[in-house]
Design an enzyme around this catalytic site. Structure first.
Site, PDB file in Angstrom:
ATOM      1  N   ARG A   1       0.828  -1.224   0.000  1.00 46.28           N
ATOM      2  CA  ARG A   1       0.000   0.000   0.000  1.00 46.28           C
ATOM      3  C   ARG A   1       0.857   1.268   0.000  1.00 46.28           C
ATOM      4  NH1 ARG A   1      -2.264  -3.600  -1.002  1.00 46.28           N
ATOM      5  NH2 ARG A   1      -4.025  -4.612  -0.062  1.00 46.28           N
TER       6      ARG A   1
ATOM      7  N   SER B   1     -10.602  -0.362   4.176  1.00 47.66           N
ATOM      8  CA  SER B   1      -9.730  -0.445   5.352  1.00 47.66           C
ATOM      9  C   SER B   1      -9.073   0.910   5.617  1.00 47.66           C
ATOM     10  CB  SER B   1      -8.649  -1.508   5.133  1.00 47.66           C
ATOM     11  OG  SER B   1      -9.250  -2.784   5.148  1.00 47.66           O
TER      12      SER B   1
ATOM     13  N   GLU C   1      -4.083   4.029   6.067  1.00 45.13           N
ATOM     14  CA  GLU C   1      -3.885   3.735   4.650  1.00 45.13           C
ATOM     15  C   GLU C   1      -4.602   4.821   3.835  1.00 45.13           C
ATOM     16  OE1 GLU C   1      -4.907  -0.395   3.753  1.00 45.13           O
ATOM     17  OE2 GLU C   1      -5.938   0.313   1.956  1.00 45.13           O
TER      18      GLU C   1
END
Ligand SMILES: Cc1cc2nc3c(=O)[nH]c(=O)nc-3n(C[C@H](O)[C@H](O)[C@H](O)COP(=O)(O)OP(=O)(O)OC[C@H]3O[C@@H](n4cnc5c(N)ncnc54)[C@H](O)[C@@H]3O)c2cc1C
Length: 302
Positions: free
Chosen positions: A176, A224, A294
């Site tokens: 990520r 998320s 994230e």
């Protein structure tokens, strides 16, 4: 709001075409956040390059795909937002195993088209509700698949409107995370897959079913919120900390998936950010693990 400091700095052509003071709540999957001073929806890659060339360098720029990983604070973004979704929509097969995709193409469309072409593994892209541009910026991934595993080349645009092609070696790509030359944005990419002649739509349907069982699909979220820390799962830590259902304003930690934060309808970006910080502090104080968001948080507080 009438304080739009950059309004008179655009060339006449673009001054007439941009929108001003546009609520970013309409352009993010959290449906929260303040206005962008300038909002530009380009027609194609040449158009966005021309826009960047005439945009004074002092004006900050934010490229947005489908806003599925983005929190814009309630005070909004003092600069120009460039929307790739709706433009930059080319998707074509250029050889037996290689495709060319522009940045505004939704990941789900890439997954479906690859199945039709008998190429894979691209099914993992089906459940990622963003664009290729966002997936390149985030190294989006799911079920073991990752965007940059398939990148052969990217086309980028710099802050002066100059286009060039780059190779994966020009980037530091991790889980990520993608670090590359500053002030460049993705116009598109050549992606490489394998021939999967027997593949059909069932592969995608199965992954989407599994997703529905474990994630609050349909609720307003950004997926998320935190990256998984090494050797652990953010959702597991948040769940163990007893935070499922914890609420600030109209935002709460999902009961179904602890790493999701849901906007129940009237959450402000400040509610969501306060909840992110609360989760971070609680998990750190209990488990000595600092969860890293994230999601990208940008803009000014109200
Ligand atoms: C229900 C749900 C499930 C999700 N599941 C997953 C998942 O399984 N795996 C996963 O990785 N993510 C997941 N996400 C998060 C999100 O969909 C991905 O991160 C996606 O790649 C973001 O794409 P976007 O177009 O929405 O980007 P945006 O949210 O619009 O932007 C995200 C970041 O990318 C930058 N960006 C956007 N376009 C460009 C461009 N052309 N050039 C340079 N920078 C750009 C933006 O400036 C911003 O910093 C999920 C989100 C939701 C809501």
């Amino acid at each position: 709001m009438n304080a739009l400091p950059h309004e008179d700095q655009l060339s006449p052509e673009f001054s007439a075409r941009v929108l001003r003071d546009v609520s970013m709540a309409k352009h993010t999957s959290w449906h929260a956040g303040g206005p962008a001073d300038i909002f530009f929806a380009p027609r194609n890659a040449g158009d966005v390059a021309a826009f960047m060339r005439q945009l004074p360098l002092s004006i900050p720029v934010l490229w947005v795909g489908l806003g599925s990983n983005l929190l814009v604070r309630d005070g909004g973004f003092r600069g120009a937002v460039i929307q790739t979704h709706g433009a930059l929509g080319a998707l074509e097969r250029i050889s037996a195993t290689r495709i060319h995709v522009e940045a505004g193409v939704p990941c789900a469309r890439i997954a479906r088209q690859c199945v039709k072409w008998g190429l894979g593994p691209a099914e993992f892209l089906a459940g990622i509700p963003g664009t290729l541009g966002g997936a390149l910026a985030m190294n989006a991934g799911a079920w073991g698949g990752e965007t940059w595993k398939h990148v052969a080349e990217v086309d980028v645009l710099d802050r002066r409107g100059q286009r060039r092609t780059r190779l994966p070696a020009d980037y530091r790509v991790g889980y990520r995370s993608v670090e590359g030359p500053a002030d460049e944005w993705f116009l598109g990419a050549r992606l490489e897959f394998e021939r999967h002649p027997g593949i059909n739509g069932d592969a995608i349907r199965e992954l989407l079913e599994r997703r529905k069982e474990t994630q609050p699909i349909g609720a307003w979220s950004c997926g998320s919120v935190f990256a998984n820390p090494p050797g652990n799962h953010a959702a597991r830590l948040i769940d163990r900390a007893g935070l499922k259902g914890f609420r600030i304003g109209d935002a709460s930690v999902s009961e179904k998936h602890a790493n999701f934060i849901i906007n129940h309808g009237a959450a402000t970006a400040a509610d969501i950010e306060a909840l992110i910080l609360h989760v971070q502090h609680t998990v750190e104080s209990m488990y000595h693990v600092l969860l890293q968001p994230e999601v990208r948080i940008v803009g000014e507080p109200a």
